[in-house]
Design a protein around this motif. Structure first.
Motif, short mmCIF file in Angstrom:
data_model
loop_
_atom_site.label_atom_id
_atom_site.label_comp_id
_atom_site.label_asym_id
_atom_site.label_seq_id
_atom_site.Cartn_x
_atom_site.Cartn_y
_atom_site.Cartn_z
N ASN A 176 0.87 -1.16 0.00
CA ASN A 176 0.00 0.00 0.00
C ASN A 176 0.91 1.21 0.00
O ASN A 176 1.67 1.40 0.95
N PRO A 177 0.93 2.01 -1.05
CA PRO A 177 -0.07 2.14 -2.11
C PRO A 177 0.29 1.48 -3.45
O PRO A 177 -0.55 1.45 -4.33
N SER A 178 1.51 0.99 -3.64
CA SER A 178 1.96 0.73 -5.01
C SER A 178 1.50 -0.61 -5.58
O SER A 178 1.58 -0.83 -6.79
N GLY A 179 1.06 -1.54 -4.71
CA GLY A 179 0.71 -2.87 -5.17
C GLY A 179 1.90 -3.76 -5.47
O GLY A 179 1.74 -4.92 -5.85
N ARG A 180 3.12 -3.25 -5.28
CA ARG A 180 4.32 -4.01 -5.60
C ARG A 180 4.65 -5.07 -4.54
O ARG A 180 4.35 -4.89 -3.36
N THR A 181 5.35 -6.13 -4.97
CA THR A 181 5.80 -7.19 -4.08
C THR A 181 7.30 -7.40 -4.27
O THR A 181 7.79 -7.45 -5.39
N LEU A 210 -3.58 -12.22 0.61
CA LEU A 210 -4.46 -11.91 -0.52
C LEU A 210 -3.68 -12.03 -1.83
O LEU A 210 -3.68 -11.13 -2.66
N ARG A 211 -3.02 -13.17 -2.00
CA ARG A 211 -2.24 -13.39 -3.23
C ARG A 211 -3.17 -13.91 -4.32
O ARG A 211 -3.81 -14.94 -4.17
N LEU A 212 -3.19 -13.19 -5.45
CA LEU A 212 -4.11 -13.52 -6.54
C LEU A 212 -3.44 -14.37 -7.61
O LEU A 212 -4.12 -14.91 -8.49
N GLU A 213 -2.12 -14.45 -7.58
CA GLU A 213 -1.40 -15.29 -8.55
C GLU A 213 0.01 -15.54 -8.01
O GLU A 213 0.48 -14.83 -7.12
N GLY A 214 0.68 -16.57 -8.54
CA GLY A 214 2.05 -16.88 -8.11
C GLY A 214 2.08 -17.58 -6.76
O GLY A 214 1.03 -17.93 -6.20
N THR A 215 3.28 -17.76 -6.24
CA THR A 215 3.43 -18.48 -4.97
C THR A 215 3.94 -17.54 -3.88
O THR A 215 4.68 -16.59 -4.16
N PRO A 216 3.57 -17.82 -2.63
CA PRO A 216 3.99 -16.96 -1.51
C PRO A 216 5.51 -16.89 -1.40
O PRO A 216 6.22 -17.84 -1.71
N ILE A 217 5.99 -15.76 -0.93
CA ILE A 217 7.42 -15.52 -0.74
C ILE A 217 7.65 -15.35 0.76
O ILE A 217 6.89 -14.64 1.41
N PRO A 218 8.67 -15.99 1.31
CA PRO A 218 8.90 -15.89 2.76
C PRO A 218 9.04 -14.43 3.20
O PRO A 218 9.58 -13.59 2.49
N GLY A 323 -1.52 -9.20 -6.04
CA GLY A 323 -2.38 -9.44 -4.89
C GLY A 323 -2.68 -8.13 -4.18
O GLY A 323 -2.33 -7.06 -4.66
N GLY A 324 -3.37 -8.24 -3.05
CA GLY A 324 -3.67 -7.05 -2.27
C GLY A 324 -4.88 -6.31 -2.79
O GLY A 324 -5.73 -6.88 -3.48
N LEU A 325 -4.94 -5.02 -2.50
CA LEU A 325 -6.14 -4.22 -2.76
C LEU A 325 -5.93 -3.06 -3.72
O LEU A 325 -6.89 -2.42 -4.12
N PHE A 326 -4.67 -2.77 -4.06
CA PHE A 326 -4.39 -1.50 -4.72
C PHE A 326 -3.53 -1.63 -5.97
O PHE A 326 -2.68 -2.53 -6.06
N LEU A 327 -3.74 -0.70 -6.89
CA LEU A 327 -2.71 -0.47 -7.91
C LEU A 327 -2.40 1.02 -7.95
O LEU A 327 -3.10 1.86 -7.38
N TRP A 328 -1.31 1.32 -8.63
CA TRP A 328 -0.67 2.62 -8.52
C TRP A 328 -0.51 3.18 -9.91
O TRP A 328 -0.03 2.50 -10.81
N MET A 329 -0.90 4.40 -10.09
CA MET A 329 -0.90 5.00 -11.43
C MET A 329 0.02 6.21 -11.46
O MET A 329 0.06 7.00 -10.52
N THR A 330 0.73 6.32 -12.59
CA THR A 330 1.60 7.48 -12.79
C THR A 330 1.13 8.23 -14.03
O THR A 330 1.01 7.66 -15.11
N LEU A 331 0.84 9.50 -13.83
CA LEU A 331 0.38 10.37 -14.92
C LEU A 331 1.58 11.08 -15.52
O LEU A 331 2.67 11.10 -14.94
N PRO A 332 1.41 11.69 -16.68
CA PRO A 332 2.50 12.53 -17.19
C PRO A 332 2.91 13.57 -16.14
O PRO A 332 2.07 14.04 -15.38
N ASP A 333 4.21 13.90 -16.14
CA ASP A 333 4.76 14.78 -15.10
C ASP A 333 3.97 16.07 -14.89
O ASP A 333 3.84 16.55 -13.77
#
Lengths: 407, 407
Positions: A176-181, A210-218, A323-333
């Motif tokens: 949160n907020p980027s959705g990255r793992t 809340l993993r929607l794809e792939g395998t869990p990472i320690p 997974g998770g709840l969020f994705l993150w958007m970048t607009l033009p500068d």
């Protein structure tokens, strides 16, 4: 009128999420702003049944004061779950039940940070952590972070530049907020680096299951050989948030000090709430509940990603969370998400401007979108409205750029 | 091992009440140590019924996130109750629901106090307030207090000596730990004096409705013409503590800042817990519940006072509280209540040594006794054991005094 407040109050402002959520409670607004789980998936009936048994079998106990550390059977269950879900060996006496993970942030901030202490974080990072820790007035240093996690070279450089850095706050799963793992390799490098320094790690993991794809990472906690990872877990996203039952896993001497701070903060978390969750876990299969949540969230994420692919103009990019709840958007500068939000509210769609997730400001061309709390029809319609507002802002900004500046 | 904590942790120690309560959980111990309401008086069945209706009629809402300020219908009911029970005109939008009154202390400490700020308090004062506020490291100045409340001349003198004093913490009704109640005249004088200074008042009133004799006295909040009284109320002592539902009543600008701090501390108090209390209040008569509690506590208080009159040796004195949960005992100067407690635990009776209630230490010949949580037979037996231990300590201290000191 008495108005002498503590100095910390000068910097503390109302969270933008909160203020925006107020505007977006009108039913006609499609809100991607909150971080709410889908309430139609809450186990209302089974929790009602478990609650009734608590009242019948241990009602007086449930309504009385109890220990600061938390209900012992619940602490045992949490420790067991952490083995399965964090891959971390944690004992029940290392579990402190908290009133939501937000309290875990309040307590770890008090435990670790003096005014001016340097804390490192991902860039962007969770705004609730910023607001919790800003109460003790640390100095935030953002470490460059990409789609695989915190950059190890940048982390090493930052720790060299700030050798007295006190703590690092991270959310390695579906951030949160980027959705990255974070990748496994990045986690290992991170722990190798921090072990060379005298620095605490606060690992916040509300979304890991809340993993929607792939395998869990320690987890980082699973690689913690020196007792320096303070782990924050919660039932809010996999069960329900309304009971405010979460936990910190920590070793001594940190654990016993966190207990003292918890006692000063609210004495204890709701006895009844803890007994309810404990009874629910005894009589139901939380993993089966989560297995019912995942396809719904997967469908919603996919619907949002598909709609974004179709609707968004060139120059806009976004993350594809696993997974998770969020994705993150970048607009033009040149675009500003706060300005965009004003237009969006007129079009009855909402999000959280990304600038709020950077403790040192900037990045006003970013924004956070939530996909868990809405049927896919509304997700598609909301993305259409958002795209239309972005196009409008792009056109407006181009016109503005063509107008020569006047003094 | 990383052990760099914040400086505030050096001064924070585990509460003695907590550590003693651990020892005294053995069933053979008669414990006057806690501050627990009598669980046999909790409305278990009616709350279970109200809870079931919440699940049936608004289950999804009860399990979801909700606003930081608290559930609006509950805030309305709290504001109404404060008119009746505090004699104070408070509007619903001045009510912030908190996770126990202890959280009210945490939030007001953060709101008001910088490190080194002078805070005034009764002497003795509630140790939970000391531990909550010590997180922000104020300087405590105790104001002499007698059976009618804080001494006005001493208060004036203290405020002259510390013109930058930031806040005054007080419990005017059936104080914890002393059991004392401020007279109406003292309350009026107090407010006259503080109005001449730029100082906040935190009025903590958990016991006001537990009046066992005499007539209610208006709260300080009811006399607050300048919005400087931050009022802490709770359902813990008149309903049940296990749900952790309490509140702060405050005017702006303090109110909106408290909301920001609450958001950082735990986002919100349990949604379900708030809906349960709200539903309970709609369908039941809390005043009738309290009317059932009072005769039980009155009988227990009277049993304790009568036993003390019979059992205690000369040289020991105690307060005669008109309500609340506690009375306060003073031993001869040469006795130490912490030493006495060790002997008492051997005799299976417990209390809280009074020294813990003085932020600047001293007064080790005092102790706090709770009478609300035990049938009168055990109260009598506990007082017998306590008296026997005190006599033993008196004899021992006399012998010690006769022995010449050796280097």
């Amino acid at each position: 009128m008495t108005t002498r407040f503590a100095r910390r109050m000068e910097a503390l402002k109302a969270s933008e999420i909160r203020e925006i959520l107020k505007v977006t409670q009108r039913p006609e607004v499609i809100s991607f702003a909150g971080g709410l789980p889908a309430p139609e998936l809450f186990p209302v009936k089974t929790l009602a049944a478990a609650t009734q048994k608590v009242f019948e079998e241990e009602g007086m106990k449930a309504l009385q004061y109890s220990t600061t550390e938390g209900h012992a059977p619940l602490r045992r269950k949490i420790a067991e779950r952490m083995q399965a879900t964090w891959d971390a060996h944690v004992t029940p006496d290392q579990i402190l039940v908290t009133s939501g993970s937000q309290q875990g942030l309040d307590l770890t901030g008090k435990l670790l940070l003096d005014e001016g202490d340097v804390v490192l974080c991902e860039s962007p990072t969770y705004l609730g952590a910023i607001s919790a820790w800003n109460v003790v007035r640390p100095r935030w240093v953002e470490v460059p972070t990409d789609d695989d996690g915190m950059d190890p070279a940048a982390l090493e450089e930052t720790l060299r530049a700030y050798p007295a850095a006190k703590a690092i706050y991270v959310i390695p799963n579906f951030q949160n907020p980027s959705g990255r793992t974070w990748s496994l390799e990045r986690r290992r490098r991170f722990m190798e680096i921090v072990e060379k320094h005298d620095v605490w790690v606060v690992e916040d993991n509300p979304y890991g299951e809340l993993r929607l794809e792939g395998t869990p990472i320690p987890s980082l906690k699973s690689m913690d050989r020196k007792g320096r990872v303070l782990a924050l877990g919660t039932f809010s996203k996999v069960f329900c948030p309304g009971l405010r039952i979460a936990w910190i896993a920590a070793e001594n001497p940190a654990y016993e000090k966190l207990v003292i701070l918890k006692q000063g903060a609210d004495l204890q978390t709701s006895t009844l709430g803890q007994l309810q969750v404990n009874r629910y876990l005894e009589e139901n299969d939380l993993d089966a509940d989560i297995a019912r949540i995942l396809p719904v969230y997967r469908e919603r994420r996919d619907a949002m990603l598909a709609a974004l692919d179709v609707e968004m103009p060139a120059g806009v990019s976004w993350t594809r969370p696993a997974g998770g709840l969020f994705l993150w958007m970048t607009l033009p500068d040149r675009l500003n998400a706060r300005t965009l939000l004003e237009e969006c509210v007129r079009q009855n769609v909402a999000f959280v401007p990304g600038g709020a997730f950077y403790p040192n400001g900037g990045h006003e061309n970013t924004l956070r979108l939530n996909y868990s709390n809405m049927p896919i029809g509304r997700i598609r319609e909301g993305v259409r409205r958002l795209a239309s507002a972005i196009v409008k802002e792009m056109e407006r900004s181009e016109i503005l750029e063509e107008v020569p500046a006047t003094p």
